[in-house]
Design an enzyme around this catalytic site. Structure first.
Site, PDB file in Angstrom:
ATOM      1  N   TRP A 140       1.433  -8.621  -2.349  1.00  0.00           N
ATOM      2  CA  TRP A 140       0.874  -7.306  -2.156  1.00  0.00           C
ATOM      3  C   TRP A 140      -0.312  -7.013  -1.426  1.00  0.00           C
ATOM      4  O   TRP A 140      -1.250  -7.534  -1.953  1.00  0.00           O
ATOM      5  CB  TRP A 140       0.973  -6.562  -3.800  1.00  0.00           C
ATOM      6  CG  TRP A 140       0.168  -5.100  -3.636  1.00  0.00           C
ATOM      7  CD1 TRP A 140      -1.033  -4.661  -3.881  1.00  0.00           C
ATOM      8  CD2 TRP A 140       0.909  -3.943  -3.617  1.00  0.00           C
ATOM      9  NE1 TRP A 140      -1.095  -3.309  -3.584  1.00  0.00           N
ATOM     10  CE2 TRP A 140       0.097  -2.766  -3.373  1.00  0.00           C
ATOM     11  CE3 TRP A 140       2.487  -3.553  -3.407  1.00  0.00           C
ATOM     12  CZ2 TRP A 140       0.411  -1.585  -3.398  1.00  0.00           C
ATOM     13  CZ3 TRP A 140       2.680  -2.326  -3.139  1.00  0.00           C
ATOM     14  CH2 TRP A 140       1.763  -1.314  -2.974  1.00  0.00           C
TER      15      TRP A 140
ATOM     16  N   ASN B   3      -2.911  -3.181  -0.295  1.00  0.00           N
ATOM     17  CA  ASN B   3      -2.895  -1.889   0.230  1.00  0.00           C
ATOM     18  C   ASN B   3      -4.519  -1.936   0.881  1.00  0.00           C
ATOM     19  O   ASN B   3      -4.312  -2.453   1.796  1.00  0.00           O
ATOM     20  CB  ASN B   3      -2.941  -1.056  -1.103  1.00  0.00           C
ATOM     21  CG  ASN B   3      -3.843  -1.249  -2.228  1.00  0.00           C
ATOM     22  OD1 ASN B   3      -3.458  -2.298  -2.944  1.00  0.00           O
ATOM     23  ND2 ASN B   3      -4.750  -0.555  -2.453  1.00  0.00           N
ATOM     24  N   ASP B   4      -5.287  -1.040   0.657  1.00  0.00           N
ATOM     25  CA  ASP B   4      -6.338  -0.462   1.424  1.00  0.00           C
ATOM     26  C   ASP B   4      -7.011  -1.595   2.267  1.00  0.00           C
ATOM     27  O   ASP B   4      -7.332  -2.608   1.751  1.00  0.00           O
ATOM     28  CB  ASP B   4      -7.327   0.138   0.763  1.00  0.00           C
ATOM     29  CG  ASP B   4      -6.911   1.137  -0.353  1.00  0.00           C
ATOM     30  OD1 ASP B   4      -5.676   1.371  -0.255  1.00  0.00           O
ATOM     31  OD2 ASP B   4      -7.786   1.584  -1.271  1.00  0.00           O
TER      32      ASP B   4
ATOM     33  N   GLN C 110      -7.298  -4.896  -0.138  1.00  0.00           N
ATOM     34  CA  GLN C 110      -6.763  -4.888  -1.554  1.00  0.00           C
ATOM     35  C   GLN C 110      -5.588  -5.936  -1.607  1.00  0.00           C
ATOM     36  O   GLN C 110      -4.610  -5.705  -0.953  1.00  0.00           O
ATOM     37  CB  GLN C 110      -6.498  -3.494  -1.839  1.00  0.00           C
ATOM     38  CG  GLN C 110      -7.390  -2.486  -2.137  1.00  0.00           C
ATOM     39  CD  GLN C 110      -8.254  -2.787  -3.272  1.00  0.00           C
ATOM     40  OE1 GLN C 110      -8.016  -2.448  -4.501  1.00  0.00           O
ATOM     41  NE2 GLN C 110      -9.473  -3.644  -3.348  1.00  0.00           N
TER      42      GLN C 110
ATOM     43  N   TRP D  43       1.847  -3.415  -6.938  1.00  0.00           N
ATOM     44  CA  TRP D  43       0.215  -3.247  -7.295  1.00  0.00           C
ATOM     45  C   TRP D  43      -0.058  -4.138  -8.617  1.00  0.00           C
ATOM     46  O   TRP D  43       0.546  -4.109  -9.586  1.00  0.00           O
ATOM     47  CB  TRP D  43      -0.011  -2.227  -7.291  1.00  0.00           C
ATOM     48  CG  TRP D  43      -1.629  -1.495  -7.100  1.00  0.00           C
ATOM     49  CD1 TRP D  43      -2.290  -1.642  -6.104  1.00  0.00           C
ATOM     50  CD2 TRP D  43      -2.518  -1.743  -8.493  1.00  0.00           C
ATOM     51  NE1 TRP D  43      -3.735  -1.269  -6.561  1.00  0.00           N
ATOM     52  CE2 TRP D  43      -3.670  -1.399  -7.962  1.00  0.00           C
ATOM     53  CE3 TRP D  43      -2.083  -1.592  -9.854  1.00  0.00           C
ATOM     54  CZ2 TRP D  43      -4.899  -1.248  -8.972  1.00  0.00           C
ATOM     55  CZ3 TRP D  43      -3.229  -1.516 -10.655  1.00  0.00           C
ATOM     56  CH2 TRP D  43      -4.397  -1.308 -10.262  1.00  0.00           C
TER      57      TRP D  43
ATOM     58  N   PHE E 120     -11.746  -3.228  -6.820  1.00  0.00           N
ATOM     59  CA  PHE E 120     -11.285  -2.264  -5.792  1.00  0.00           C
ATOM     60  C   PHE E 120     -11.780  -2.032  -4.447  1.00  0.00           C
ATOM     61  O   PHE E 120     -12.779  -3.069  -4.186  1.00  0.00           O
ATOM     62  CB  PHE E 120     -11.401  -0.807  -6.717  1.00  0.00           C
ATOM     63  CG  PHE E 120     -10.501  -0.585  -7.646  1.00  0.00           C
ATOM     64  CD1 PHE E 120      -9.359  -1.662  -8.095  1.00  0.00           C
ATOM     65  CD2 PHE E 120     -10.087   0.512  -8.083  1.00  0.00           C
ATOM     66  CE1 PHE E 120      -8.328  -1.421  -9.047  1.00  0.00           C
ATOM     67  CE2 PHE E 120      -8.870   1.153  -8.957  1.00  0.00           C
ATOM     68  CZ  PHE E 120      -8.286  -0.174  -9.315  1.00  0.00           C
TER      69      PHE E 120
ATOM     70  N   ARG F 106     -15.274   5.834  -6.983  1.00  0.00           N
ATOM     71  CA  ARG F 106     -15.010   4.528  -6.421  1.00  0.00           C
ATOM     72  C   ARG F 106     -14.872   4.473  -4.952  1.00  0.00           C
ATOM     73  O   ARG F 106     -15.010   5.765  -4.107  1.00  0.00           O
ATOM     74  CB  ARG F 106     -13.535   3.869  -6.765  1.00  0.00           C
ATOM     75  CG  ARG F 106     -12.374   5.029  -6.438  1.00  0.00           C
ATOM     76  CD  ARG F 106     -11.189   4.294  -6.925  1.00  0.00           C
ATOM     77  NE  ARG F 106      -9.959   5.315  -6.766  1.00  0.00           N
ATOM     78  CZ  ARG F 106      -9.492   6.234  -7.852  1.00  0.00           C
ATOM     79  NH1 ARG F 106      -9.852   6.227  -8.968  1.00  0.00           N
ATOM     80  NH2 ARG F 106      -8.433   6.974  -7.455  1.00  0.00           N
ATOM     81  N   ASP F 107     -14.923   3.286  -4.050  1.00  0.00           N
ATOM     82  CA  ASP F 107     -14.516   3.196  -2.763  1.00  0.00           C
ATOM     83  C   ASP F 107     -15.751   3.198  -2.226  1.00  0.00           C
ATOM     84  O   ASP F 107     -15.869   3.966  -1.145  1.00  0.00           O
ATOM     85  CB  ASP F 107     -13.358   3.944  -2.366  1.00  0.00           C
ATOM     86  CG  ASP F 107     -12.021   3.831  -3.314  1.00  0.00           C
ATOM     87  OD1 ASP F 107     -12.083   2.931  -3.842  1.00  0.00           O
ATOM     88  OD2 ASP F 107     -11.322   4.615  -3.186  1.00  0.00           O
TER      89      ASP F 107
ATOM     90  N   GLU G 228     -10.381   9.720  -2.265  1.00  0.00           N
ATOM     91  CA  GLU G 228     -10.505   8.010  -2.248  1.00  0.00           C
ATOM     92  C   GLU G 228     -11.155   7.765  -0.863  1.00  0.00           C
ATOM     93  O   GLU G 228     -10.960   8.428  -0.138  1.00  0.00           O
ATOM     94  CB  GLU G 228      -9.134   7.484  -2.771  1.00  0.00           C
ATOM     95  CG  GLU G 228      -8.746   7.934  -3.894  1.00  0.00           C
ATOM     96  CD  GLU G 228      -7.369   7.029  -4.257  1.00  0.00           C
ATOM     97  OE1 GLU G 228      -7.292   6.880  -5.291  1.00  0.00           O
ATOM     98  OE2 GLU G 228      -6.523   7.039  -3.184  1.00  0.00           O
TER      99      GLU G 228
ATOM    100  N   TRP H 133       1.453   5.809  -1.182  1.00  0.00           N
ATOM    101  CA  TRP H 133       1.542   5.699  -2.715  1.00  0.00           C
ATOM    102  C   TRP H 133       2.831   6.098  -3.149  1.00  0.00           C
ATOM    103  O   TRP H 133       3.442   5.786  -4.144  1.00  0.00           O
ATOM    104  CB  TRP H 133       0.377   6.072  -3.364  1.00  0.00           C
ATOM    105  CG  TRP H 133      -0.902   5.433  -3.234  1.00  0.00           C
ATOM    106  CD1 TRP H 133      -1.954   5.632  -2.756  1.00  0.00           C
ATOM    107  CD2 TRP H 133      -0.911   4.078  -3.846  1.00  0.00           C
ATOM    108  NE1 TRP H 133      -2.647   4.577  -2.752  1.00  0.00           N
ATOM    109  CE2 TRP H 133      -2.070   3.445  -3.487  1.00  0.00           C
ATOM    110  CE3 TRP H 133       0.077   2.978  -4.511  1.00  0.00           C
ATOM    111  CZ2 TRP H 133      -2.641   2.211  -3.549  1.00  0.00           C
ATOM    112  CZ3 TRP H 133      -0.584   1.718  -4.723  1.00  0.00           C
ATOM    113  CH2 TRP H 133      -1.702   1.246  -4.188  1.00  0.00           C
TER     114      TRP H 133
HETATM  115  C1  FRU Z   1      -6.574   3.855  -2.647  1.00  0.00           C
HETATM  116  C2  FRU Z   1      -6.947   3.275  -3.630  1.00  0.00           C
HETATM  117  C3  FRU Z   1      -8.627   3.134  -3.968  1.00  0.00           C
HETATM  118  C4  FRU Z   1      -8.679   1.947  -4.876  1.00  0.00           C
HETATM  119  C5  FRU Z   1      -7.610   1.093  -4.593  1.00  0.00           C
HETATM  120  C6  FRU Z   1      -7.143   0.199  -5.530  1.00  0.00           C
HETATM  121  O1  FRU Z   1      -5.217   3.576  -2.007  1.00  0.00           O
HETATM  122  O2  FRU Z   1      -6.512   3.880  -4.803  1.00  0.00           O
HETATM  123  O3  FRU Z   1      -9.155   4.410  -4.233  1.00  0.00           O
HETATM  124  O4  FRU Z   1     -10.107   1.511  -4.678  1.00  0.00           O
HETATM  125  O5  FRU Z   1      -6.523   2.044  -4.099  1.00  0.00           O
HETATM  126  O6  FRU Z   1      -6.174  -0.763  -5.362  1.00  0.00           O
END
Ligand code: FRU
Length: 503
Positions: free
Chosen positions: A46, A48-49, A65, A73, A105, A179-180, A231, A313
Site C-alpha cells: 500500500w 499513499n502520500d 507513506q 492502509w 506519518f 500533523r504533516d 492535511e 480517500w
Molecule cells: C493524508 C494523510 C496525512 C497523514 C497520512 C497518513 O493523506 O491522512 O494527513 O499523515 O495520510 O497515512
C-alpha cells in the site's frame, strides 16, 4: 456532417527508442494489469502520500507513506525511491519503521548544509526528515495527543536513518489532527520554518537547529475550503515578473470540489513569521478526483516541482489493482500566471518528460464536428501524450475508448465554462459507489484558444488546460486498454493542431 481537412501533416520519428523500452520498466512485472509505465508505484503493498521529497547530489528522493504487508492502509512506514530524472524510479529499502512513539506519518526532508542540527559526522552532510508520529494505542484509548512531530537523520543520502533520541520535537498541544510538517530554510531569517496542518488551520513554527521549535503564527480558520480536515501543507515562493510571491498549499479531506480529497492553495506574502493571503478565495491546484497530498521537492533552488498521490480517500482502499495500491502523479513544475488581478498556479509536467518522447504524429488545421484522431494519427498506446489546440470556445469531447465499449470522456462544456471528465463507463467502476460519475473543473483563463496537454498511462489521464491553470487528474480501470481517441463537437470546431506523442 461537413468535414474539412485543410492541411494534414504527419510526422513520425523515433527518439531514444532502445533505451526507453528498457528503462521504463519500473517493476519486475510491468505487464501486470493497470501497472503504470511512467508513474511511480511500489512493487507491492500500500502507498499513499509522497513524503520527504528532497533533491541531493543529482538524485531526486521520494519517500512515501507505505504499508509493505498489505494493499490496504495500515501501520505507516516511509518507503523510499530514487530517480535521476523524476520519471524512472528505483525503489529502495524502507527508510523509517514505526516505533514506540507510533506510526511514521507524512512529513518532509531537508539537507542541513550548515549542520545546524549538529547531526554531521566526519564532514558528512545530514539529510534530516521531519515527520508526524501517530500513536495508535493512545488514539484507541481516546486520548487527544496521539500525533506529535519527530525527526531522524541520514548521513548516507537516505539509505540508513537514525531517529533523534529527543523525539518528539514538538509535543501535541491538545489538537487531535496535528500533523504533516513541511520544513524549509528561510534564508532572510536564517532559520527553518515548519508549516503544520492543525485540524482546520495551519500553524507555523520556526527553529534554528531543527530540534527546538517555537510557534510563530496561525493561518486559515476563515480562509479557503473547510469541508474536511486540513492535511499535508506546503509553503514556498514563486517568482512572477521578478516579484517573490508566496504560495501555501493545503490538502483537504473530505471537501474536494468533486468529492473526497483534493489540494487547495492560497497566494500571498510570508515575512518569516506570518502568512498573509491576498484574498480568501478557494483555488484548487488540481480539480480532478485523483491528486492528493501533493507537496514540492526541497533543495531544488527556484525550481518548484510538485508531486501528488494519484488517488482519493473515497475509494483508494478499494481500487482493483492486485499486488500494489496507488501510483503517484506525473511530477509537475509550478509557475505563477495572472488573470486580471488574480494569481493562479500553473502546473505542467516536468520538462524531463521531453527526453522520453518517442514517436510523434501531427495533424493540423481541422474544421468539423467529429474527428477520429486514432484513425488519422494511429491507435493510442499508453504511455502517451496528446497536445491539442482548439481555436474557438465551443463545447467538445474527447472520447478515450476501447473496442468493448469502455470509455473515459474528457471535454469542455461551453454553457458551464467547465472542463469535465466522465468515467461512468470507464470499465471497472463497481468497487465503490463514489468512483463513478462526472467531475467538473471551471475554466479559469478567458481567452478563446483552448490548449490541452493530456498524459495518458494505462489507468490514468492527466489533463493540463491553458498551460496548467486548470488541471484534472483521473484514474480509471478499463477491461481492455483504451486505444482509440475520438473528437466530437456539436458545432463546427476549429482544431489548430493535434499532436500524439508516444512516451
Ligand atoms: C493524508 C494523510 C496525512 C497523514 C497520512 C497518513 O493523506 O491522512 O494527513 O499523515 O495520510 O497515512
Amino acid at each position: 456532417m461537413k468535414k474539412k481537412l485543410s492541411v494534414i501533416t504527419i510526422v513520425i520519428f523515433s527518439l531514444f527508442q532502445m533505451s526507453i523500452s528498457k528503462t521504463l520498466a519500473q517493476s519486475p512485472d510491468t505487464k501486470e494489469l493497470y501497472r503504470p509505465a511512467i508513474h511511480f508505484t511500489p512493487h507491492t503493498g500500500w502507498m499513499n502520500d509522497p513524503n520527504g521529497m528532497v533533491y541531493y547530489n543529482g538524485v531526486y528522493h521520494l519517500f512515501f507513506q507505505f504499508y509493505p504487508n498489505d494493499t490496504h492502509w495500515g501501520p505507516m512506514h516511509w518507503g523510499h525511491a530514487t530517480s535521476k530524472d523524476l520519471l524512472h524510479w528505483q525503489q529502495q529499502p524502507i527508510a523509517l519503521y514505526p516505533d514506540s512513539l507510533g506510526y511514521i506519518f507524512s512529513g518532509s526532508a531537508v539537507i542541513d548544509e550548515h549542520n545546524t542540527s549538529g547531526f554531521s559526522k566526519d564532514g558528512k552532510t545530514p539529510m534530516v526528515a521531519i515527520f508526524t508520529q501517530h500513536d495508535p494505542i493512545l488514539e484507541k484509548k481516546g486520548a487527544i495527543n496521539f500525533q506529535n512531530q519527530s525527526i531522524a537523520y541520514s548521513l548516507d543520502e537516505g539509505k540508513t536513518w537514525t531517529k533523534y533520541a529527543g523525539n518528539p520535537v514538538i509535543k501535541n498541544p491538545g489538537i487531535a489532527d496535528f500533523r504533516d510538517p513541511k520544513v524549509s530554510w528561510y534564508e532572510a531569517g536564517k532559520k527553518w520554518v515548519m508549516t503544520l496542518a492543525t485540524k482546520d488551520h495551519i500553524t507555523f513554527y520556526s527553529s534554528e537547529n531543527l530540534k527546538e521549535w517555537r510557534k510563530e503564527s496561525e493561518f486559515g480558520k476563515e480562509a479557503g475550503a473547510h469541508g474536511g480536515v486540513w492535511e499535508c501543507p506546503d509553503l514556498f515562493p514563486l517568482e512572477y515578473e521578478g516579484k517573490k510571491i508566496w504560495i501555501l498549499t493545503v490538502s483537504i479531506n473530505p471537501g474536494a470540489p468533486n468529492g473526497g480529497s483534493a489540494t487547495q492553495y492560497f497566494i500571498g506574502q510570508f515575512d518569516g513569521n506570518t502568512f498573509t493571503a491576498f484574498d480568501n478565495t478557494t483555488r484548487w491546484i488540481d480539480f480532478g478526483r485523483d491528486d492528493y497530498a501533493g507537496v514540492t521537492w526541497s533543495n531544488t533552488g527556484k525550481r518548484k516541482i510538485f508531486l501528488g498521490w494519484m488517488s482519493n480517500w473515497d475509494y483508494a482502499n478499494q481500487v482493483p489493482t492486485v499486488a500494489w495500491r496507488s501510483a503517484m502523479t506525473v511530477p509537475r513544475e509550478l509557475h505563477l500566471k495572472k488573470d486580471g488581478n488574480s494569481y493562479y498556479i500553473a502546473s505542467m509536467p516536468v520538462k524531463e518528460l521531453k527526453n522520453f518522447e518517442k514517436k510523434k504524429a501531427v495533424l493540423k488545421n481541422f474544421s468539423g464536428k467529429s474527428l477520429d484522431i486514432s484513425q488519422k494519427l494511429g491507435l493510442l498506446s499508453a504511455p502517451c501524450k496528446v497536445d491539442l489546440t482548439i481555436s474557438n470556445k465551443e463545447s467538445f469531447s474527447l472520447v478515450f475508448a476501447n473496442t468493448i465499449g469502455d470509455q473515459v470522456v474528457m471535454g469542455y462544456d461551453n454553457n458551464k465554462n467547465s472542463f469535465y471528465v466522465d468515467r461512468t463507463k470507464s470499465g471497472k467502476i463497481n468497487f465503490s459507489d463514489k468512483f463513478t460519475g462526472v467531475a467538473f473543473a471551471p475554466r479559469i483563463m478567458k481567452n478563446d484558444e483552448i490548449k490541452l496537454t493530456l498524459i495518458i498511462d494505462h489507468a490514468s489521464l492527466e489533463m493540463f488546460a491553458d498551460d496548467g491553470v486548470t488541471v484534472m487528474t483521473e484514474i480509471f480501470f478499463p477491461n481492455q486498454p483504451m486505444n482509440r481517441l475520438l473528437f466530437e463537437a456539436q458545432q463546427e470546431t476549429d482544431i489548430k493542431d493535434v499532436v500524439l506523442t508516444g512516451l
